[in-house]
Design an enzyme around this catalytic site. Structure first.
Site, short mmCIF file in Angstrom:
data_model
loop_
_atom_site.label_atom_id
_atom_site.label_comp_id
_atom_site.label_asym_id
_atom_site.label_seq_id
_atom_site.Cartn_x
_atom_site.Cartn_y
_atom_site.Cartn_z
N ASP A 69 -10.65 2.25 -3.51
CA ASP A 69 -11.26 2.00 -2.20
C ASP A 69 -12.76 2.17 -2.26
O ASP A 69 -13.46 1.94 -1.27
CB ASP A 69 -10.67 2.95 -1.15
CG ASP A 69 -9.46 2.31 -0.47
OD1 ASP A 69 -9.18 1.13 -0.74
OD2 ASP A 69 -8.80 3.00 0.34
N ASP A 83 0.83 -1.21 0.00
CA ASP A 83 0.00 0.00 0.00
C ASP A 83 0.87 1.26 0.00
O ASP A 83 2.06 1.23 0.34
CB ASP A 83 -0.89 -0.04 1.26
CG ASP A 83 -2.18 0.75 1.11
OD1 ASP A 83 -2.31 1.50 0.13
OD2 ASP A 83 -3.06 0.62 1.99
C1 DGJ Z 1 -5.80 2.02 1.89
C2 DGJ Z 1 -6.17 0.82 1.07
O1 DGJ Z 1 -6.68 1.21 -0.17
C3 DGJ Z 1 -7.17 -0.01 1.86
O2 DGJ Z 1 -7.59 -1.09 1.08
C4 DGJ Z 1 -6.54 -0.46 3.14
O3 DGJ Z 1 -5.48 -1.34 2.89
C5 DGJ Z 1 -6.06 0.74 3.93
N1 DGJ Z 1 -5.23 1.60 3.15
C6 DGJ Z 1 -5.31 0.30 5.16
O4 DGJ Z 1 -4.77 1.35 5.83
#
Ligand code: DGJ
Length: 729
Positions: free
Chosen positions: A546, A476
């Protein structure tokens, strides 16, 4: 032969396209043509548009009318009469920026070389052909090597550039764009993929008009807002007709892609690393490698262009064990628990996931020292056993007993102020002297341009990977770069930090790839904030957004599909109402949309009803049966993103099998029924058609399905969806 060098004409042919250049009488390398296959013809007339009578500029009197200002140049430098966007700008040791590039030689290479430190297409089946062209400044020994590779089957030309300093002194590069294409035509539309967090890669189409249009990122990563893939197309270009050419930069940092109309009605396209906040010092004898651009041309509209990109990415960008293989069907705990979990809770979710057919459990953010929320602990990659309630390998082996693999989340490039790593190395944060540094999601960015930082993060990640049976990493990156300053570089080299940062990230990814070949990396950047060909080289799938609401995902996945294959799009079934939009949607629609991606789950399965669990069991089974078709078949967009219903289709390469999905976007009240036409089928064959599991009595010919279509009565209300299977008999 896909590449030929004939006297002063250099031609690259692919199955359906030709790219051609010529050395003109001034010694410039002129761009002649990029378009439909010329079958041996030479587009020499196009090189002559550089003759100009309106205030021409020339260094010598004999060619007074060949003006670099309007000449169709293959690559040009600032300072010597080309007033369009010039890809190269150099500052020589004496402070001058005048550079005039002349052709030196062109030669075929035995194979496509790797690009030092950068991701690029690979020639795994040894079928491509590569030519390298050397240009040199007329006065100083500054050499520019243009490399072109023709991938015949995929209709792709990959292009990159390397600058070598042999001037005897230090120089500073102030701009090194990769590609420059001067078109004779100027009536174009420019398509970029725009967005923001939760709304990535929405297609945006603009007419070039008389201006200059740019798609760019200066955020340090390729970003949610723009994507390093753009299309330039004829005004009448549609899915199935018209000319279009695409350009995908294999790079994950700042970029620019622009198109401008010139004074004489030609147009110039350029793409590469964004020159703002970029400079790179080269000592005598040193070279600079700019990233690759993947070009493709289609005279049959966007559908063929997308197929070319999907094929090249699958076959020549992806690497390793998972390149074309079935990807894990995973359950991720993020939307199920966020930071609030124990090993017992995770195990309970894993048990349900195993029942519905998932094969990998992914533990997301929150598993490392003291991480209870988003304000601490990034940088301390050690297991928080107290929070989990047991050592990580105990949890992994319990999940293993269920027959499931295990994956783990990392955010290797970021650091919290409240972390042991920051306390030990405050100088490892990107931060300008005497300034506090800007927080993004309560965290700072590590200075990945510093090799010591990369080594330390690799050491911590290796420690986790060596001591635990981990087969998947979610990588990430949750902010953009600000305060871009490295304590590891002197004041006059701070312009290198952005690019060196990207090289540092690639170095870390490559080390993980090489040392842990069984680990699949899924990229992520607050959703799809770094979804690009650079990242896909190391991590052949990327979390698309997301925003997991299937109705919003329609446009996100639609836009993404123009360049990136479905197999690369991370997509999960999540809870209803959706956590981001609060919209409720049927479980089948959530599943159908997730299937146009890697398919998986991200919700607390322990709270679902028995009926929903049963539905998910059969959905997973359906996905497994069709995974090869979805992963390796040709993808068709049957509608555009503003239609009342959105439809797409997968067709196997041999056309024996196909699957279409339709999602109702707005309720159809007293409106004509849907008659959906399909594409890519064998017109002479007969197909058995199954709608939502119900086999139709009659057989349909490919022609009937493609020219007349099928009446669809299984969807009517907003967010309903339906699935149609085709089997050749
Ligand atoms: C952002 C990501 O897009 C999410 O799927 C998740 O992993 C969060 N970060 C975790 O902090």
């Amino acid at each position: 032969m896909s590449v030929s060098i004939n006297e002063n004409i250099i031609t690259l042919n692919t199955k359906n396209t030709t790219y051609q250049m010529a050395v003109n009488e001034n010694g410039y390398l002129a761009h002649l043509y990029y378009g439909a296959a010329l079958n041996g013809a030479v587009a020499i007339e196009r090189g002559k548009v550089g003759y100009h009578t309106g205030l021409p500029l020339a260094y010598d009197s004999k060619s007074r009318e060949l003006s670099p200002d309007v000449c169709p140049l293959e690559y040009s430098a600032y300072g010597s009469g080309d007033f369009r966007t010039t890809p190269l700008k150099v500052c020589f040791a004496d402070g001058s920026s005048v550079c005039e590039l002349r052709f030196v030689k062109a030669e075929m290479l035995a194979s496509k070389p790797e690009l030092s430190g950068l991701p690029a297409l690979h020639d795994s089946d040894n079928k491509s052909q590569t030519v390298e062209i050397c240009l040199k400044d007329k006065i100083l020994d500054l050499r520019v090597y243009l490399m072109y590779t023709a991938f015949e089957e995929e209709d792709v030309i990959a292009r990159s550039v390397r600058i070598e300093n042999h001037t005897g002194k230090d120089i500073v590069l102030e701009s090194v764009l990769t590609t420059c294409i001067d078109n004779y035509e100027d009536e174009f539309d420019f398509i970029a993929f725009k967005g923001r967090p939760h709304f990535e890669r929405h297609l945006s189409r603009t007419s070039l008009g008389d201006l200059k249009i740019t798609s760019e990122s200066k955020r340090g990563s390729s970003s949610h807002q723009d994507n390093p893939f753009v299309i330039v197309c004829s005004k009448d270009c549609t899915e199935t007709a018209g000319d279009c050419f695409g350009s995908a930069l294999v790079y994950s940092g700042n970029f620019t892609a622009s198109m401008e109309k010139t004074q004489i009605g030609t147009s110039r396209f350029v793409m590469g690393i964004h020159p703002e906040n970029f400079s790179f010092k080269l000592k005598n004898g040193q070279s600079f490698q700019a990233p690759e651009v993947i070009h493709s041309f289609s005279s049959k509209g966007f559908e063929k262009l997308s197929h070319n990109y999907h094929n090249i990415i699958r076959n020549h960008l992806f690497r390793g064990k998972y390149a074309l293989a079935q990807r894990p069907i995973l359950i991720n705990n993020w939307e199920a628990t966020y930071f609030n979990f124990t090993a017992d809770k995770l195990l309970a979710i894993a048990k349900e996931a195993q029942r519905i057919g998932a094969d990998t459990f992914v533990l997301d953010d929150g598993w490392f020292l003291g991480r209870k929320g988003d304000n601490s602990s990034l940088g301390d990659w050690f297991v928080d056993e107290e929070k989990l309630g047991c050592p990580l390998n105990v949890l992994i082996s319990k999940i293993g007993e269920l027959g499931m693999k295990f994956g783990l989340w990392f955010e290797p490039e970021c650091i919290s102020e409240n972390s042991n790593l920051y306390r030990a190395h405050p100088e490892w944060v990107l931060q300008a002297p005497a300034r506090p540094g800007m927080l993004g999601r309560k965290q700072w960015v590590l200075d990945m341009s510093n090799p010591k930082v990369v080594d330390k993060i690799f050491e911590m990640m290796s420690n986790i990977l060596d001591n635990n049976n981990i087969e998947y990493i979610k990588w990430d990156f949750n902010r953009y770069l600000t305060d871009v300053y490295s304590t590891a570089l002197p004041a006059n080299r701070q312009g290198e930090v952005h690019h060196r940062y990207v090289l540092g990230v690639y170095n870390l990814l490559e080390r993980i790839n090489k040392n842990y070949p069984n680990v699949l990396i899924e990229g992520c950047a607050s959703g799809g904030g770094r979804f690009d060909c650079g990242m896909l080289y190391y991590s052949p799938q990327f979390w698309a957004s997301d925003n997991t609401d299937p109705m919003d995902r329609l446009a996100i996945q639609y836009g993404t599909s123009f360049c990136y294959p479905v197999i690369s799009m991370g997509s999960h079934v999540t809870a209803s109402p959706n956590h981001v939009t609060k919209r409720a949607t049927p479980i089948k629609t959530r599943s159908n949309v997730a299937m146009a991606g890697t398919f998986g789950f991200e919700l607390d399965l322990t709270t679902l009803t028995g009926a929903d669990i049963e539905t998910l069991c059969s959905e997973t089974e359906f996905y497994k049966r069709n995974s090869e078709l979805i992963r390796l078949g040709d993808y068709y967009r049957l509608t555009n993103d503003s239609s009342r219903h959105i439809a797409w289709q997968f067709v196997s390469k041999d056309k024996s099998q196909a699957l279409a999905v339709l999602v109702q976007k707005t309720t159809r009240v007293n409106y004509k029924p849907i008659i959906q036409k399909f594409r890519g089928l064998d017109s002479n064959a007969k197909y058995c058609v199954t709608i939502d599991g119900e086999k139709c009595e009659q057989l349909y010919s490919g022609t009937a399905l493609m020219e007349v279509g099928l009446g669809i009565r299984t969807i009517k209300y907003e967010s309903e969806s339906t699935r149609i299977e085709f089997q050749k008999v």
